[in-house]
Scaffold this motif. Structure first.
Motif, mmCIF file in Angstrom:
data_model
loop_
_atom_site.group_PDB
_atom_site.id
_atom_site.type_symbol
_atom_site.label_atom_id
_atom_site.label_comp_id
_atom_site.label_asym_id
_atom_site.label_seq_id
_atom_site.Cartn_x
_atom_site.Cartn_y
_atom_site.Cartn_z
ATOM 1 N N ILE A 166 0.908 -1.132 0.034
ATOM 2 C CA ILE A 166 -0.031 -0.111 0.121
ATOM 3 C C ILE A 166 0.813 1.228 0.042
ATOM 4 N N ILE A 167 1.802 1.013 0.838
ATOM 5 C CA ILE A 167 2.724 2.526 1.059
ATOM 6 C C ILE A 167 3.441 2.609 -0.466
ATOM 7 N N ASP A 168 3.987 1.535 -1.032
ATOM 8 C CA ASP A 168 4.701 1.673 -2.277
ATOM 9 C C ASP A 168 3.533 2.224 -3.354
ATOM 10 N N ASN A 169 2.411 1.734 -3.304
ATOM 11 C CA ASN A 169 1.394 2.042 -4.422
ATOM 12 C C ASN A 169 1.210 3.747 -4.301
ATOM 13 N N LEU A 170 1.268 4.129 -2.833
ATOM 14 C CA LEU A 170 0.857 5.345 -2.946
ATOM 15 C C LEU A 170 2.245 6.417 -3.025
ATOM 16 N N SER A 171 3.342 5.920 -2.773
ATOM 17 C CA SER A 171 4.292 6.705 -2.828
ATOM 18 C C SER A 171 5.625 6.654 -3.791
ATOM 19 N N LYS A 172 5.655 5.449 -4.653
ATOM 20 C CA LYS A 172 6.723 5.164 -5.830
ATOM 21 C C LYS A 172 6.119 5.400 -6.930
ATOM 22 N N SER A 219 5.471 3.815 -10.813
ATOM 23 C CA SER A 219 5.122 2.770 -11.597
ATOM 24 C C SER A 219 6.426 2.110 -11.913
ATOM 25 N N GLU A 220 7.560 2.634 -12.481
ATOM 26 C CA GLU A 220 8.363 2.330 -12.946
ATOM 27 C C GLU A 220 9.421 1.411 -11.838
ATOM 28 N N GLU A 221 9.432 2.168 -10.698
ATOM 29 C CA GLU A 221 10.501 1.583 -9.565
ATOM 30 C C GLU A 221 9.430 0.438 -8.955
ATOM 31 N N ARG A 222 8.183 0.643 -9.085
ATOM 32 C CA ARG A 222 7.568 -0.390 -8.367
ATOM 33 C C ARG A 222 7.774 -1.803 -9.429
ATOM 34 N N TYR A 223 7.669 -1.646 -10.524
ATOM 35 C CA TYR A 223 7.777 -2.861 -11.444
ATOM 36 C C TYR A 223 9.462 -3.290 -11.337
ATOM 37 N N VAL A 224 10.249 -2.462 -11.123
ATOM 38 C CA VAL A 224 11.871 -3.138 -10.981
ATOM 39 C C VAL A 224 11.936 -3.649 -9.667
ATOM 40 N N GLU A 225 11.177 -3.219 -8.553
ATOM 41 C CA GLU A 225 11.164 -3.808 -7.263
ATOM 42 C C GLU A 225 10.438 -5.245 -7.362
ATOM 43 N N PHE A 226 9.306 -5.353 -8.092
ATOM 44 C CA PHE A 226 8.746 -6.560 -8.027
ATOM 45 C C PHE A 226 9.601 -7.589 -8.894
ATOM 46 N N LEU A 227 10.245 -7.027 -10.033
ATOM 47 C CA LEU A 227 11.250 -8.112 -10.547
ATOM 48 C C LEU A 227 12.208 -8.651 -9.574
ATOM 49 N N ARG A 228 12.674 -7.668 -8.865
ATOM 50 C CA ARG A 228 13.657 -8.003 -7.858
ATOM 51 C C ARG A 228 13.234 -8.897 -6.826
ATOM 52 N N ASP A 229 12.145 -8.400 -6.253
ATOM 53 C CA ASP A 229 11.557 -9.161 -5.050
ATOM 54 C C ASP A 229 10.919 -10.482 -5.115
ATOM 55 N N TYR A 230 10.507 -10.498 -6.513
ATOM 56 C CA TYR A 230 9.662 -12.090 -6.663
ATOM 57 C C TYR A 230 10.257 -12.587 -7.964
#
Length: 193
Positions: free
Chosen positions: A140-146, A148-159
């Protein structure tokens, strides 16, 4: 069949072999074909499931038929609609296999009985719920504050074990962006790499 579940449980709690066997024997194996639903919106969720193999998406269908994916589940993950499971209300979620999958399911009545008989199982699930709440809060915090590109890169890294199994459309539905956005980001990453 239950060896992965036993190993998973022992990573979180100390439990006697006898109680571990008793708990795991309450689970039933279900084989799910790709695209088959484990739970449909409107049904009451009667289970919690531990994924042995395969991949699932847990999602809500918006009024315009667009999917909003809450999370993906792969091997050694738990999957359920906890609101429907606990409160005995119709689910607002769907759980669908993205691959041919095998899952161990425990019915609610059996789980409640085992909670009363084995406090260590209740501790296990409390620890798992805490992890889920932390992950949800971070999302939720990431969706509100980051961006989209950063969230995508983090998704690839984390999962990394999940991301390669998904389509652009599925990742986009999880991140709340368009599939075209995902394609542009992927091209941008490849050109940098």
């Amino acid at each position: 069949m239950t060896e992965p579940l036993k190993k998973h449980i022992r990573e979180y709690i100390n439990i006697s072999d006898e109680n571990l066997e008793k708990y795991c024997s309450a689970f039933n194996l279900r084989k799910i074909k790709k695209k088959e639903f484990l739970l449909k919106e409107g049904d009451i969720c009667e289970f919690e499931g531990f994924i042995l193999s395969g991949c699932f998406k847990v999602f809500h269908t918006h009024h315009n038929a667009a999917e909003q994916i809450l999370y993906f589940g792969i091997e050694n993950w738990w999957v359920s609609d906890i609101d429907s499971f606990i409160n005995r209300i119709p689910s607002k979620l769907n759980i669908q296999a993205l691959e041919d999958s095998e899952i161990l399911l425990i019915p609610k009545k059996d789980k409640e009985k085992l909670y009363a008989e084995m406090p260590e199982i209740e501790r296990l699930m409390r620890l798992k719920f805490q992890q889920s709440i932390i992950a949800l809060q971070r999302r939720i915090i990431d969706n509100l504050s980051k961006p989209s590109e950063e969230r995508y890169v983090e998704f690839l890294r984390d999962y990394p074990k999940t991301a390669h199994r998904l389509t652009n459309i599925q990742i986009a539905a999880y991140l709340g962006v368009t599939p075209e956005f995902i394609s542009r980001i992927r091209k941008k990453i490849v050109s940098k790499g």
